[in-house]
Design a protein around this motif. Structure first.
Motif, PDB file in Angstrom:
ATOM      1  N   LEU A 131       0.806  -1.222   0.000  1.00  0.00           N
ATOM      2  CA  LEU A 131       0.000   0.000   0.000  1.00  0.00           C
ATOM      3  C   LEU A 131       0.841   1.274   0.000  1.00  0.00           C
ATOM      4  N   MET A 132       2.039   1.225   0.500  1.00  0.00           N
ATOM      5  CA  MET A 132       2.888   2.407   0.664  1.00  0.00           C
ATOM      6  C   MET A 132       2.327   3.342   1.736  1.00  0.00           C
ATOM      7  N   GLY A 133       1.825   2.737   2.797  1.00  0.00           N
ATOM      8  CA  GLY A 133       1.346   3.520   3.922  1.00  0.00           C
ATOM      9  C   GLY A 133       0.055   2.974   4.483  1.00  0.00           C
ATOM     10  N   ARG A 134      -0.569   3.774   5.301  1.00  0.00           N
ATOM     11  CA  ARG A 134      -1.849   3.425   5.916  1.00  0.00           C
ATOM     12  C   ARG A 134      -2.656   4.699   6.074  1.00  0.00           C
ATOM     13  N   LEU A 135      -3.924   4.549   6.292  1.00  0.00           N
ATOM     14  CA  LEU A 135      -4.783   5.716   6.488  1.00  0.00           C
ATOM     15  C   LEU A 135      -4.325   6.479   7.732  1.00  0.00           C
ATOM     16  N   ARG A 136      -4.159   7.788   7.571  1.00  0.00           N
ATOM     17  CA  ARG A 136      -3.786   8.656   8.694  1.00  0.00           C
ATOM     18  C   ARG A 136      -4.540   9.971   8.530  1.00  0.00           C
ATOM     19  N   PRO A 137      -5.823   9.968   8.845  1.00  0.00           N
ATOM     20  CA  PRO A 137      -6.657  11.146   8.604  1.00  0.00           C
ATOM     21  C   PRO A 137      -6.137  12.411   9.288  1.00  0.00           C
ATOM     22  N   LEU A 138      -5.559  12.274  10.461  1.00  0.00           N
ATOM     23  CA  LEU A 138      -5.037  13.450  11.170  1.00  0.00           C
ATOM     24  C   LEU A 138      -3.872  14.103  10.429  1.00  0.00           C
ATOM     25  N   ASP A 139      -3.172  13.303   9.605  1.00  0.00           N
ATOM     26  CA  ASP A 139      -2.068  13.826   8.801  1.00  0.00           C
ATOM     27  C   ASP A 139      -2.489  14.104   7.367  1.00  0.00           C
ATOM     28  N   GLY A 140      -3.781  13.969   7.080  1.00  0.00           N
ATOM     29  CA  GLY A 140      -4.282  14.224   5.739  1.00  0.00           C
ATOM     30  C   GLY A 140      -4.045  13.091   4.759  1.00  0.00           C
ATOM     31  N   ILE A 141      -3.728  11.877   5.252  1.00  0.00           N
ATOM     32  CA  ILE A 141      -3.491  10.719   4.379  1.00  0.00           C
ATOM     33  C   ILE A 141      -4.790   9.923   4.292  1.00  0.00           C
ATOM     34  N   GLY A 142      -5.392   9.936   3.106  1.00  0.00           N
ATOM     35  CA  GLY A 142      -6.663   9.262   2.898  1.00  0.00           C
ATOM     36  C   GLY A 142      -6.548   8.090   1.939  1.00  0.00           C
ATOM     37  N   ILE A 143      -7.690   7.605   1.509  1.00  0.00           N
ATOM     38  CA  ILE A 143      -7.774   6.420   0.646  1.00  0.00           C
ATOM     39  C   ILE A 143      -6.957   6.579  -0.634  1.00  0.00           C
ATOM     40  N   ALA A 144      -7.088   7.705  -1.286  1.00  0.00           N
ATOM     41  CA  ALA A 144      -6.392   7.907  -2.562  1.00  0.00           C
ATOM     42  C   ALA A 144      -4.875   7.964  -2.387  1.00  0.00           C
ATOM     43  N   ASP A 145      -4.415   8.335  -1.201  1.00  0.00           N
ATOM     44  CA  ASP A 145      -2.982   8.529  -0.974  1.00  0.00           C
ATOM     45  C   ASP A 145      -2.204   7.238  -0.785  1.00  0.00           C
ATOM     46  N   ILE A 146      -2.877   6.141  -0.472  1.00  0.00           N
ATOM     47  CA  ILE A 146      -2.145   4.898  -0.202  1.00  0.00           C
ATOM     48  C   ILE A 146      -2.381   3.815  -1.249  1.00  0.00           C
ATOM     49  N   GLY A 147      -3.025   4.147  -2.345  1.00  0.00           N
ATOM     50  CA  GLY A 147      -3.139   3.212  -3.464  1.00  0.00           C
ATOM     51  C   GLY A 147      -4.244   2.183  -3.350  1.00  0.00           C
ATOM     52  N   ILE A 148      -5.307   2.504  -2.651  1.00  0.00           N
ATOM     53  CA  ILE A 148      -6.383   1.529  -2.498  1.00  0.00           C
ATOM     54  C   ILE A 148      -7.053   1.225  -3.837  1.00  0.00           C
ATOM     55  N   GLN A 149      -7.203   2.214  -4.703  1.00  0.00           N
ATOM     56  CA  GLN A 149      -7.825   1.968  -6.004  1.00  0.00           C
ATOM     57  C   GLN A 149      -7.015   0.965  -6.826  1.00  0.00           C
ATOM     58  N   ALA A 150      -5.695   1.109  -6.787  1.00  0.00           N
ATOM     59  CA  ALA A 150      -4.827   0.159  -7.506  1.00  0.00           C
ATOM     60  C   ALA A 150      -4.975  -1.245  -6.929  1.00  0.00           C
ATOM     61  N   LEU A 151      -5.124  -1.347  -5.608  1.00  0.00           N
ATOM     62  CA  LEU A 151      -5.335  -2.649  -4.974  1.00  0.00           C
ATOM     63  C   LEU A 151      -6.643  -3.264  -5.446  1.00  0.00           C
ATOM     64  N   LEU A 152      -7.711  -2.486  -5.459  1.00  0.00           N
ATOM     65  CA  LEU A 152      -9.008  -3.010  -5.876  1.00  0.00           C
ATOM     66  C   LEU A 152      -8.961  -3.507  -7.325  1.00  0.00           C
ATOM     67  N   GLU A 153      -8.260  -2.784  -8.183  1.00  0.00           N
ATOM     68  CA  GLU A 153      -8.115  -3.214  -9.580  1.00  0.00           C
ATOM     69  C   GLU A 153      -7.308  -4.504  -9.661  1.00  0.00           C
ATOM     70  N   ARG A 154      -6.224  -4.576  -8.898  1.00  0.00           N
ATOM     71  CA  ARG A 154      -5.383  -5.776  -8.903  1.00  0.00           C
ATOM     72  C   ARG A 154      -6.161  -6.980  -8.390  1.00  0.00           C
ATOM     73  N   ALA A 155      -6.918  -6.797  -7.309  1.00  0.00           N
ATOM     74  CA  ALA A 155      -7.664  -7.909  -6.715  1.00  0.00           C
ATOM     75  C   ALA A 155      -8.808  -8.382  -7.607  1.00  0.00           C
ATOM     76  N   ALA A 156      -9.263  -7.527  -8.519  1.00  0.00           N
ATOM     77  CA  ALA A 156     -10.378  -7.871  -9.406  1.00  0.00           C
ATOM     78  C   ALA A 156      -9.891  -8.459 -10.725  1.00  0.00           C
ATOM     79  N   ASP A 157      -8.684  -9.027 -10.747  1.00  0.00           N
ATOM     80  CA  ASP A 157      -8.113  -9.537 -11.997  1.00  0.00           C
ATOM     81  C   ASP A 157      -8.700 -10.872 -12.437  1.00  0.00           C
ATOM     82  N   GLY A 158      -9.582 -11.456 -11.633  1.00  0.00           N
ATOM     83  CA  GLY A 158     -10.187 -12.739 -11.992  1.00  0.00           C
ATOM     84  C   GLY A 158      -9.383 -13.936 -11.511  1.00  0.00           C
ATOM     85  N   VAL A 159      -8.184 -13.714 -11.024  1.00  0.00           N
ATOM     86  CA  VAL A 159      -7.336 -14.795 -10.522  1.00  0.00           C
ATOM     87  C   VAL A 159      -7.329 -14.804  -8.996  1.00  0.00           C
ATOM     88  N   VAL A 160      -7.230 -13.640  -8.392  1.00  0.00           N
ATOM     89  CA  VAL A 160      -7.166 -13.527  -6.934  1.00  0.00           C
ATOM     90  C   VAL A 160      -8.469 -14.025  -6.318  1.00  0.00           C
TER      91      VAL A 160
END
Length: 195
Positions: free
Chosen positions: A106-135
């Motif tokens: 992920l290259m990090g974790r959610l840290r809302p107090l530091d302004g680190i949200g979902i888009a900042d740690i690559g969650i969208q890329a994870l969801l795309e990778r996990a939806a490859d039909g193999v995982v």
């Protein structure tokens, strides 16, 4: 070496985690007084790493190639995807020898107090990778800190919505710990006893 160069070296060493002024001074003085060759080798290695190492296009770990050797290893179980916060966490789990699937960093974790949200740690890329039909199973191996738990919760909800089986490392890893500092036996048990 001018005093400005010495100060710059000390400040550069202070950028390392856990290194304060006194430790940085000790390192700088040691390298300059007792190990000039070590200082040169360190400088060359840092230069080469900063220019040659990048993130894997598939899992985001560190590599010199476009895709890392783990992702290219045909003997690994592509049905399992283990999600970690950092390349250091991946390396720690890999050293246990008990996991033969693939990774996503992920290259990090959610840290809302530091302004680190979902888009900042690559969650969208994870969801795309996990939806490859193999995982088939996504194993969440984020830290057991409050932020790691929040990250795991958000990931679990999103991944389950895609119909994937989601598991979490077992609680053998002490609460509040960072994976890269946990002993290998504890990591191996936590991985095999995941729920």
């Amino acid at each position: 070496m001018t005093e400005r160069s010495l100060d710059a070296l000390i400040e550069a060493l202070r950028r390392l985690p856990g290194v304060g002024v006194k430790s940085a001074q000790r390192m700088a003085f040691h390298l300059l007084q007792h190990d000039r060759e070590g200082a040169r080798r360190l400088a060359v290695a840092l230069q080469a790493a900063s220019e040659g190492i990048r993130h894997c296009e598939r899992c985001h770990t560190f590599t010199e190639a476009a895709v890392c050797s783990t992702c290219l290893d045909g003997s690994r179980d592509a049905r399992q995807l283990l999600v970690v916060e950092t390349p250091a966490d991946q390396a720690a789990l890999e050293r246990t020898g008990s996991y033969r699937g693939l990774y996503f960093v992920l290259m990090g974790r959610l840290r809302p107090l530091d302004g680190i949200g979902i888009a900042d740690i690559g969650i969208q890329a994870l969801l795309e990778r996990a939806a490859d039909g193999v995982v088939q199973e996504v194993i969440l191996a984020t830290g057991f800190t409050a932020e790691g738990e929040a990250t795991a919760h958000v990931l679990a909800q999103a991944l389950k919505a895609q119909g994937l089986s989601v598991t979490r490392l077992a609680r053998g890893v002490p609460a509040g710990s960072e994976l890269e500092y946990v002993d290998l036996s504890t990591l191996a048990h936590a991985l095999s006893d995941r729920h």
